[in-house]
Design an enzyme around this catalytic site. Structure first.
Site, PDB file in Angstrom:
ATOM      1  N   HIS A 332      -2.304   7.028   1.010  1.00 46.03           N
ATOM      2  CA  HIS A 332      -2.776   5.646   1.143  1.00 46.03           C
ATOM      3  C   HIS A 332      -4.162   5.610   1.793  1.00 46.03           C
ATOM      4  CE1 HIS A 332      -2.565   1.334   2.309  1.00 46.03           C
ATOM      5  NE2 HIS A 332      -3.175   1.779   3.395  1.00 46.03           N
ATOM      6  N   GLU A 333      -4.320   6.335   2.906  1.00 46.18           N
ATOM      7  CA  GLU A 333      -5.606   6.336   3.605  1.00 46.18           C
ATOM      8  C   GLU A 333      -6.723   6.918   2.734  1.00 46.18           C
ATOM      9  OE1 GLU A 333      -6.166   4.847   6.395  1.00 46.18           O
ATOM     10  OE2 GLU A 333      -4.056   4.321   6.650  1.00 46.18           O
ATOM     11  N   HIS A 336      -8.194   4.515   0.315  1.00 43.24           N
ATOM     12  CA  HIS A 336      -9.287   3.676   0.822  1.00 43.24           C
ATOM     13  C   HIS A 336     -10.637   4.350   0.579  1.00 43.24           C
ATOM     14  CE1 HIS A 336      -6.965   0.498   2.557  1.00 43.24           C
ATOM     15  NE2 HIS A 336      -6.309   1.282   3.392  1.00 43.24           N
ATOM     16  N   GLU A 364      -5.431  -2.957   0.868  1.00 45.46           N
ATOM     17  CA  GLU A 364      -4.193  -2.287   1.247  1.00 45.46           C
ATOM     18  C   GLU A 364      -3.269  -2.109   0.042  1.00 45.46           C
ATOM     19  OE1 GLU A 364      -3.520  -0.850   4.197  1.00 45.46           O
ATOM     20  OE2 GLU A 364      -5.596  -1.424   4.617  1.00 45.46           O
TER      21      GLU A 364
END
Length: 424
Positions: A332-333, A336, A364
């Site tokens: 997920h990070e 970004h 997100e």
């Protein structure tokens, strides 16, 4: 009512008009924020049972702990916010700012600096103002740490650690704030008609520099960073980074458990020098809290009753995620980064904070979707549940409060978005 108030405001002399407008704006913002907080507080008070959508992923005990924790935080925020607004109003009404400015001037003149040294006087004013703010905020910080966080099992600090940490933060802040402010004031002084452009460019450069050096030179002053030991987790992180061309150079574990049991993960660095930081509280295998918990449980005799799993009884983890779930969180990070959210946030933050909140929520969801593409939907699903449980996050939110304040979508919305493509 508002028309009469505006008419009365317009009838005042210019300087009093500006003064009254500042107070009116400040209290309007405060009352709006309080209104939103009360809407969310009503949710905490009235939602006493696990919603049926969460029945399979959250037990009633965890839900109640989370509800009471958020309710206590909401009460604390109300009183601390009221105090802050009242303090600011009193300072304005009784001339606290001009008094402090004049006092700074007197102090500087006694030290041999005349009126021509306005930058020196400004720095003295800033130092005294931040000192005052630190002292008046200290009781609230103590209460939050040693009452609220302690009550709900998050605080890991001793009073001595807290005091040393607070003093260190103040010193480091002054070492950064005063030189940067002096340069900014000098730019304003010599900038001419276009000083605001030069000042904006300077603050942007300073922000980028601080982001670059924070993890390497500032954060280690407060917490211990160690390289993630060689092993399966590190190898899998490196493979995942390589697969998406993320220029990873180092992976660190920070001992956040000495401060709090809250967990987190982030990356930093520019260009080809990216680094990942994992809080030890995020990792089952590295958290000091889990080791302490295991030692405590190992002292007690293990009486296994009928139908109980011996492995479950003998080896209880207090918090944290398994390696697969950690990788999903990192997926997920890294989403970004791959989707350019970091750069976009920097650009947007220069324009409007509310737009940043709205856009951040969208980011997100996009980062979650990126983790899906990496094949991490199932593990991210379980990791989000664990992190919400470990941090006592409350999964139900008032829609207006959530829209205005939450840069991350509520847990239920994220889980629903992941549900359709969760892997078997």
């Amino acid at each position: 009512m508002w028309a009469q108030l505006l008419d009365a405001l317009w009838a005042l002399p210019l300087e009093k008009r500006i003064f009254a407008a500042v107070l009116l704006f400040s209290w309007t913002v405060y009352l709006w924020e309080t209104f939103l907080a009360q809407r969310q507080r009503r949710v905490y008070r009235t939602t006493t049972h696990v919603p049926k959508e969460l029945g399979q992923i959250m037990d009633s005990e965890t839900f109640e702990k989370s509800r009471l924790y958020q309710l206590d935080k909401s009460t604390f925020s109300f009183w601390s916010g009221l105090y802050s607004e009242a303090e600011g109003t009193i300072i304005l009404l009784f001339g606290g700012i001009p008094y402090l400015w004049n006092f700074s001037g007197v102090f500087c003149r006694r030290a041999g600096f005349g009126p021509e040294y306005e930058i020196t006087q400004s720095l003295m004013f800033l130092f005294l103002a931040t000192l005052f703010s630190a002292l008046t905020g200290l009781p609230w910080s103590l209460y939050n740490t040693f009452v609220i966080e302690e009550k709900h099992g998050f605080n890991q600090q001793t009073l001595g650690f807290f005091a040393k940490d607070a003093l260190k933060k103040f010193i480091v802040t002054q070492c950064i704030l005063l030189p940067v402010t002096s340069l900014l004031l000098y730019i304003i002084k010599i900038g001419g008609d276009y000083f605001f452009i030069y000042a904006w460019l300077f603050t942007l450069v300073v922000s980028l520099v601080l982001v670059t050096i924070y993890a390497d030179y500032i954060a280690p002053l407060f917490d211990k960073f160690i390289p993630l030991p060689e092993g399966t987790l590190k190898e899998e992180i490196e493979v995942m980074a390589k697969n998406i061309d993320f220029p990873l150079t180092k992976v660190y574990v920070v001992e956040g458990s000495k401060r709090s049991s809250h967990s987190n993960a982030y990356f930093y660095g520019f260009f080809k020098n990216k680094r990942i930081v994992l809080f030890d509280t995020l990792l089952e295998d590295y958290s000091i809290l889990n080791k302490d918990h295991q030692e405590e449980t190992s002292i007690e005799p293990q009486n296994i009753g009928e139908g109980e799993n011996p492995e479950t009884k003998a080896k209880t983890k207090k918090q944290g995620c398994k390696n697969e779930e950690v990788l999903a969180v990192l997926g997920h990070e890294l989403g970004h980064w791959k989707l350019g959210h970091t750069v976009k946030n920097i650009v947007i933050s220069q324009v409007l904070s509310f737009c940043l909140t709205v856009l951040s929520r969208r980011f997100e969801f996009q980062a979650d979707a990126f983790a899906k593409k990496l094949g991490k939907a199932k593990d991210l699903y379980s990791a989000l549940i664990k992190l919400n449980k470990d941090n006592l996050g409350f999964p139900v939110s008032d829609w207006l409060f959530s829209m205005w304040h939450y840069s991350h979508p509520p847990l239920l919305e994220r889980l629903q978005a992941l549900q359709d493509s969760k892997q078997d």
